[in-house]
Design an enzyme around this catalytic site. Structure first.
Site, PDB file in Angstrom:
ATOM      1  N   ARG A   1      53.246  49.717  71.874  1.00  0.00           N
ATOM      2  CA  ARG A   1      53.870  49.620  73.199  1.00  0.00           C
ATOM      3  C   ARG A   1      52.896  49.018  74.209  1.00  0.00           C
ATOM      4  O   ARG A   1      53.298  48.460  75.224  1.00  0.00           O
ATOM      5  CB  ARG A   1      54.216  51.040  73.667  1.00  0.00           C
ATOM      6  CG  ARG A   1      55.610  51.223  74.176  1.00  0.00           C
ATOM      7  CD  ARG A   1      55.745  52.587  74.816  1.00  0.00           C
ATOM      8  NE  ARG A   1      55.245  52.540  76.178  1.00  0.00           N
ATOM      9  CZ  ARG A   1      54.886  53.604  76.883  1.00  0.00           C
ATOM     10  NH1 ARG A   1      54.941  54.806  76.365  1.00  0.00           N
ATOM     11  NH2 ARG A   1      54.444  53.476  78.114  1.00  0.00           N
TER      12      ARG A   1
ATOM     13  N   CYS B   1      54.478  58.012  78.760  1.00  0.00           N
ATOM     14  CA  CYS B   1      53.733  58.885  77.850  1.00  0.00           C
ATOM     15  C   CYS B   1      53.796  60.337  78.311  1.00  0.00           C
ATOM     16  O   CYS B   1      53.793  60.619  79.505  1.00  0.00           O
ATOM     17  CB  CYS B   1      52.283  58.432  77.801  1.00  0.00           C
ATOM     18  SG  CYS B   1      52.084  56.858  76.963  1.00  0.00           S
TER      19      CYS B   1
ATOM     20  N   ASP C   1      42.999  56.575  81.962  1.00  0.00           N
ATOM     21  CA  ASP C   1      43.369  55.907  80.704  1.00  0.00           C
ATOM     22  C   ASP C   1      42.148  55.582  79.832  1.00  0.00           C
ATOM     23  O   ASP C   1      42.290  55.242  78.668  1.00  0.00           O
ATOM     24  CB  ASP C   1      44.133  54.613  81.002  1.00  0.00           C
ATOM     25  CG  ASP C   1      45.380  54.894  81.788  1.00  0.00           C
ATOM     26  OD1 ASP C   1      46.278  55.537  81.255  1.00  0.00           O
ATOM     27  OD2 ASP C   1      45.439  54.509  82.974  1.00  0.00           O
TER      28      ASP C   1
ATOM     29  N   LYS D   1      49.029  45.303  80.662  1.00  0.00           N
ATOM     30  CA  LYS D   1      50.350  45.927  80.507  1.00  0.00           C
ATOM     31  C   LYS D   1      50.863  46.450  81.849  1.00  0.00           C
ATOM     32  O   LYS D   1      52.020  46.246  82.200  1.00  0.00           O
ATOM     33  CB  LYS D   1      50.239  47.075  79.499  1.00  0.00           C
ATOM     34  CG  LYS D   1      51.312  48.140  79.601  1.00  0.00           C
ATOM     35  CD  LYS D   1      51.055  49.220  78.591  1.00  0.00           C
ATOM     36  CE  LYS D   1      51.427  50.630  78.883  1.00  0.00           C
ATOM     37  NZ  LYS D   1      51.486  51.245  80.126  1.00  0.00           N
ATOM     38  N   ASN D   2      49.982  47.127  82.584  1.00  0.00           N
ATOM     39  CA  ASN D   2      50.449  47.796  83.792  1.00  0.00           C
ATOM     40  C   ASN D   2      50.595  46.865  84.995  1.00  0.00           C
ATOM     41  O   ASN D   2      50.887  47.315  86.094  1.00  0.00           O
ATOM     42  CB  ASN D   2      49.547  48.996  84.118  1.00  0.00           C
ATOM     43  CG  ASN D   2      49.732  50.096  83.080  1.00  0.00           C
ATOM     44  OD1 ASN D   2      50.708  50.082  82.318  1.00  0.00           O
ATOM     45  ND2 ASN D   2      48.802  51.036  83.019  1.00  0.00           N
TER      46      ASN D   2
ATOM     47  N   ARG E   1      54.711  64.291  85.347  1.00  0.00           N
ATOM     48  CA  ARG E   1      54.988  62.966  85.901  1.00  0.00           C
ATOM     49  C   ARG E   1      56.266  62.916  86.752  1.00  0.00           C
ATOM     50  O   ARG E   1      57.214  62.171  86.451  1.00  0.00           O
ATOM     51  CB  ARG E   1      55.014  61.914  84.788  1.00  0.00           C
ATOM     52  CG  ARG E   1      53.796  61.991  83.901  1.00  0.00           C
ATOM     53  CD  ARG E   1      53.681  60.858  82.938  1.00  0.00           C
ATOM     54  NE  ARG E   1      53.214  59.635  83.577  1.00  0.00           N
ATOM     55  CZ  ARG E   1      53.051  58.489  82.923  1.00  0.00           C
ATOM     56  NH1 ARG E   1      53.321  58.422  81.654  1.00  0.00           N
ATOM     57  NH2 ARG E   1      52.609  57.423  83.550  1.00  0.00           N
TER      58      ARG E   1
HETATM   59  N1  EPU Z   1      52.699  61.980  90.831  1.00  0.00           N
HETATM   60  C1  EPU Z   1      53.485  62.914  91.479  1.00  0.00           C
HETATM   61  N2  EPU Z   1      54.647  62.466  92.071  1.00  0.00           N
HETATM   62  C2  EPU Z   1      55.029  61.156  92.037  1.00  0.00           C
HETATM   63  C3  EPU Z   1      54.209  60.221  91.360  1.00  0.00           C
HETATM   64  C4  EPU Z   1      53.042  60.670  90.769  1.00  0.00           C
HETATM   65  O1  EPU Z   1      53.152  64.088  91.538  1.00  0.00           O
HETATM   66  O2  EPU Z   1      56.090  60.818  92.577  1.00  0.00           O
HETATM   67  C5  EPU Z   1      51.449  62.449  90.164  1.00  0.00           C
HETATM   68  C6  EPU Z   1      51.536  62.318  88.639  1.00  0.00           C
HETATM   69  O3  EPU Z   1      52.200  63.404  88.059  1.00  0.00           O
HETATM   70  C7  EPU Z   1      50.073  62.224  88.256  1.00  0.00           C
HETATM   71  C8  EPU Z   1      49.471  61.475  89.433  1.00  0.00           C
HETATM   72  O4  EPU Z   1      50.387  61.580  90.518  1.00  0.00           O
HETATM   73  O5  EPU Z   1      49.524  63.509  88.181  1.00  0.00           O
HETATM   74  C9  EPU Z   1      49.168  60.020  89.174  1.00  0.00           C
HETATM   75  O6  EPU Z   1      50.327  59.359  88.714  1.00  0.00           O
HETATM   76  P1  EPU Z   1      50.624  57.826  89.045  1.00  0.00           P
HETATM   77  O7  EPU Z   1      51.902  57.739  89.787  1.00  0.00           O
HETATM   78  O8  EPU Z   1      49.405  57.224  89.658  1.00  0.00           O
HETATM   79  O9  EPU Z   1      50.810  57.239  87.591  1.00  0.00           O
HETATM   80  P2  EPU Z   1      51.927  56.233  87.093  1.00  0.00           P
HETATM   81  O10 EPU Z   1      52.187  55.197  88.098  1.00  0.00           O
HETATM   82  O11 EPU Z   1      53.071  56.985  86.522  1.00  0.00           O
HETATM   83  C10 EPU Z   1      50.277  54.463  86.105  1.00  0.00           C
HETATM   84  C11 EPU Z   1      50.041  53.880  84.759  1.00  0.00           C
HETATM   85  C12 EPU Z   1      49.369  54.901  83.870  1.00  0.00           C
HETATM   86  C13 EPU Z   1      48.057  55.309  84.522  1.00  0.00           C
HETATM   87  C14 EPU Z   1      48.301  55.822  85.937  1.00  0.00           C
HETATM   88  C15 EPU Z   1      47.018  56.145  86.668  1.00  0.00           C
HETATM   89  C16 EPU Z   1      51.885  52.363  84.520  1.00  0.00           C
HETATM   90  C17 EPU Z   1      53.146  51.993  83.834  1.00  0.00           C
HETATM   91  N3  EPU Z   1      51.323  53.499  84.173  1.00  0.00           N
HETATM   92  O12 EPU Z   1      51.145  55.569  85.886  1.00  0.00           O
HETATM   93  O13 EPU Z   1      49.086  54.243  82.655  1.00  0.00           O
HETATM   94  O14 EPU Z   1      47.472  56.324  83.756  1.00  0.00           O
HETATM   95  O15 EPU Z   1      49.035  54.843  86.694  1.00  0.00           O
HETATM   96  O16 EPU Z   1      46.180  55.030  86.755  1.00  0.00           O
HETATM   97  O17 EPU Z   1      51.370  51.601  85.335  1.00  0.00           O
HETATM   98  C18 EPU Z   1      48.974  53.977  80.343  1.00  0.00           C
HETATM   99  O18 EPU Z   1      48.912  52.759  80.555  1.00  0.00           O
HETATM  100  O19 EPU Z   1      48.781  54.500  79.207  1.00  0.00           O
HETATM  101  C19 EPU Z   1      49.276  54.876  81.459  1.00  0.00           C
HETATM  102  C20 EPU Z   1      49.627  56.143  81.291  1.00  0.00           C
END
Ligand code: EPU
Length: 436
Positions: free
Chosen positions: A414, A118, A306, A24-25, A123
C-alpha cells in the site's frame, strides 16, 4: 482464498543503491487537491502503490477521469459528477475525508464514509469536522456517513487542538476557495504539507506560512490546472536507512532531501552509525557496536512517528537500553510481540517514558517502549499489522537467522512501490509465493 506472501532468508549483507519513490502522503493529497480546479492537472513522481490506486478508484467513482501518461506520471481530469463517496471506500485509507473541500466547492454538498487507515490508534476526525463547521458547513453523521452541505465556505480563524497533518491539509483544501481569509493555528507544518501548499500555489492559491505553526490562506474564486512534481518519500528514506544500519549493510539512497530527515540523521550519529552526504543522495552504513539511546516521536520537526517502527529494529541491535516514547499515536507498538517471539527484548509501558508532556499520560495506552539489546533475531511467520510495522518486519526478517514468512504484504505494498524488486536489487533474498 489465495494470498501473496513473502519468504525471506535473513543474514545477508545488503549493498548497493535504492532510489526513492514519490511521497505516498503527498501523492494521494495532490490527487484530491487537483479536483479543486475544473482543468486537467499533470502529477509527476506519483508512486504506483496501493494507496494511490484506492484513491484513484475513489475519484473515478465520482466521475473523475485519469490516465498514466508515463511511469509515475498521472493526468487527472477533474470531471466530478457525484458528491457521494461510495460506502465501499469506508475504512480503506485516510483519504475520503479530504474530499470535503473539492465536493463542497463544486456541489455545495458532500457525503463521505468514515475513514480508515492503519490501525495504530483511534484516529478520530473531530478536528476535520469542527474545522469545516467553522468554515460554514453543516455536517451530520448518519449510518457511517458524514453528510455535509453549505451555501459557501467562508474564511475564519481555526485553532487545532493538536497539529494534525490530515486536518491541516483538509482545511487548506477548504480554505483555498473559501470567501475571505482563513487562518489555521497550531497547524501541522510537515514537509509533506509544504509540498501540498506548493501544489496549491501552482494552481493559483495564495497561502502564507506564519510563525508558530500558522497557515494563512487568502481565498480565491477559481484555481487552474497545473503540472507538478511531488517530493520524494522521506519515510521510505528512513525505512531504507534503518535497514542499512540494522543489517550492517552499505546502502546509497538516491534522491533523499536531507532537509526532511535532519532529525533522523542526528539519531544515526547518536547510536554510533554513520552516513555520507552526496549531491544526489545519502549513503548509510555502520561500524558496530551501536549504542542504545532515548527518543521521543513528535510532530515536525521532531522524530517522525512513521520512522519509529523501522528504527526500533535498529535499536534491537544496539548495546544497552533504548527508550522510545511514542507521542503521536497511542497504539503504535502493535508489532512488538511478534518481534519478541523472534528474540527481541522489547518491554511496553503505559507510562510516559520521556520528557515531553504527552496526551496519552494516564490513559493506559502502551505508548512507551524499553528495548534491551543487542539481540539475535530468529526467522518466523509474521502477519503484518500495519504499513510501517510491515516494513519493520521486513528489516527484522532480513537480519534474522533463518527464514521468515510474511503474510499480509498488501499492507506493505500500500505504501512502498515495487518493494520486493528494490530489495532484491540490493541483495535481499526475498521471494513472493502464493499461499492457498
Ligand atoms: N487526531 C485527532 N483528531 C483529528 C485528527 C487527528 O485526535 O481530527 C489525532 C490522531 O488520533 C493522532 C494525531 O492527531 O493521535 C496525529 O494524527 P494526524 O491527523 O496528524 O495523522 P493523519 O493525518 O491521519 C498522517 C499520515 C500518517 C502519519 C501522520 C503523522 C497520511 C495519509 N497519513 O496521518 O502516515 O503517521 O500524518 O505524521 O498522510 C503512514 O504513512 O504510515 C502513516 C500512518
Amino acid at each position: 482464498m489465495v494470498e501473496k506472501i513473502y519468504k525471506i532468508k535473513g543474514g545477508k549483507k545488503l549493498e548497493g543503491e535504492i532510489e526513492l519513490a514519490g511521497a505516498k502522503n503527498v501523492a494521494t493529497k495532490v490527487i484530491i487537491a487537483s479536483l479543486l480546479s475544473e482543468e486537467k492537472s499533470i502529477l509527476e513522481n506519483i508512486p504506483e502503490i496501493g494507496d494511490v490506486e484506492i484513491t484513484l478508484k475513489m475519484c473515478e467513482s465520482l466521475g473523475v477521469k485519469y490516465k498514466w501518461l508515463d511511469k509515475n506520471v498521472l493526468e487527472i481530469e477533474p470531471s466530478l459528477k457525484d458528491y457521494r463517496v461510495p460506502l465501499e471506500y469506508s475504512g480503506k485509507n485516510r483519504v475520503p475525508i479530504l474530499f470535503f473541500g473539492p465536493l463542497l466547492h463544486r456541489f455545495k454538498k458532500a457525503e463521505i464514509p468514515i475513514v480508515g487507515g492503519c490501525q495504530i490508534g483511534q484516529r478520530p476526525v473531530d478536528f476535520h469536522i469542527n474545522g469545516y463547521q467553522l468554515l460554514g458547513a453543516k455536517i451530520i453523521y448518519q449510518d457511517n456517513v458524514y453528510i455535509a452541505s453549505c451555501d459557501k465556505l467562508k474564511g475564519i480563524t481555526i485553532e487545532l487542538q493538536y497539529p494534525s497533518v490530515g486536518a491541516t491539509e483538509n482545511l487548506l483544501l477548504g480554505a483555498v476557495l473559501a470567501e475571505g481569509t482563513t487562518v489555521i493555528r497550531n497547524a501541522a507544518i510537515e514537509p509533506e504539507i509544504e509540498d501540498l501548499v506548493l501544489f496549491l500555489q501552482s494552481m493559483g492559491a495564495i497561502i502564507y506560512q506564519d510563525v508558530n505553526r500558522t497557515w494563512i490562506v487568502e481565498g480565491r474564486k477559481k484555481l487552474k490546472g497545473t503540472t507538478f512534481r511531488i517530493m520524494n518519500d522521506r519515510i521510505e528514506a528512513v525505512s531504507f536507512a534503518s535497514l542499512a544500519i540494522a543489517n550492517q549493510g552499505n546502502i546509497f539512497i538516491k534522491g533523499i532531501d536531507p532537509r526532511g530527515i535532519s532529525t533522523f540523521l542526528n539519531y544515526v550519529r547518536k547510536i554510533g552509525a554513520d552516513f555520507e552526504l552526496f549531491k544526489n543522495g545519502i549513503r548509510f552504513y555502520n561500524s558496530f557496536p551501536l549504542k542504545g539511546i532515548a527518543l521521543e516521536t513528535d510532530v515536525h520537526p521532531g522524530f517522525m512517528t512513521d520512522w519509529q517502527p523501522p528504527f526500533s529494529i535498529v535499536l534491537t541491535q544496539a548495546e544497552g537500553v533504548s527508550i522510545i516514547h511514542e507521542t503521536v499515536y497511542e497504539n503504535r507498538f502493535g508489532y512488538v510481540s511478534a518481534l519478541n517471539e523472534m528474540g527481541a527484548k522489547i518491554y511496553l509501558f503505559t507510562n510516559c517514558l520521556g520528557s515531553k508532556p504527552c496526551r496519552f499520560c494516564y490513559h493506559d495506552f502502551p505508548h512507551s517502549a524499553i528495548i534491551v539489546g543487542p539481540t539475535t533475531l530468529k526467522g518466523k511467520e509474521l502477519e503484518v499489522p500495519d504499513l510501517r510495522a510491515g516494513f519493520s518486519y521486513l528489516i527484522a526478517s532480513l537480519i534474522a537467522e533463518g527464514e521468515s514468512t510474511i503474510l499480509g504484504i498488501e499492507k506493505i505494498e500500500r505504501g512502498y512501490e515495487n518493494i520486493k524488486e528494490r530489495l532484491q536489487n540490493i541483495g535481499a533474498e526475498i521471494k513472493e509465493e502464493v499461499k492457498t
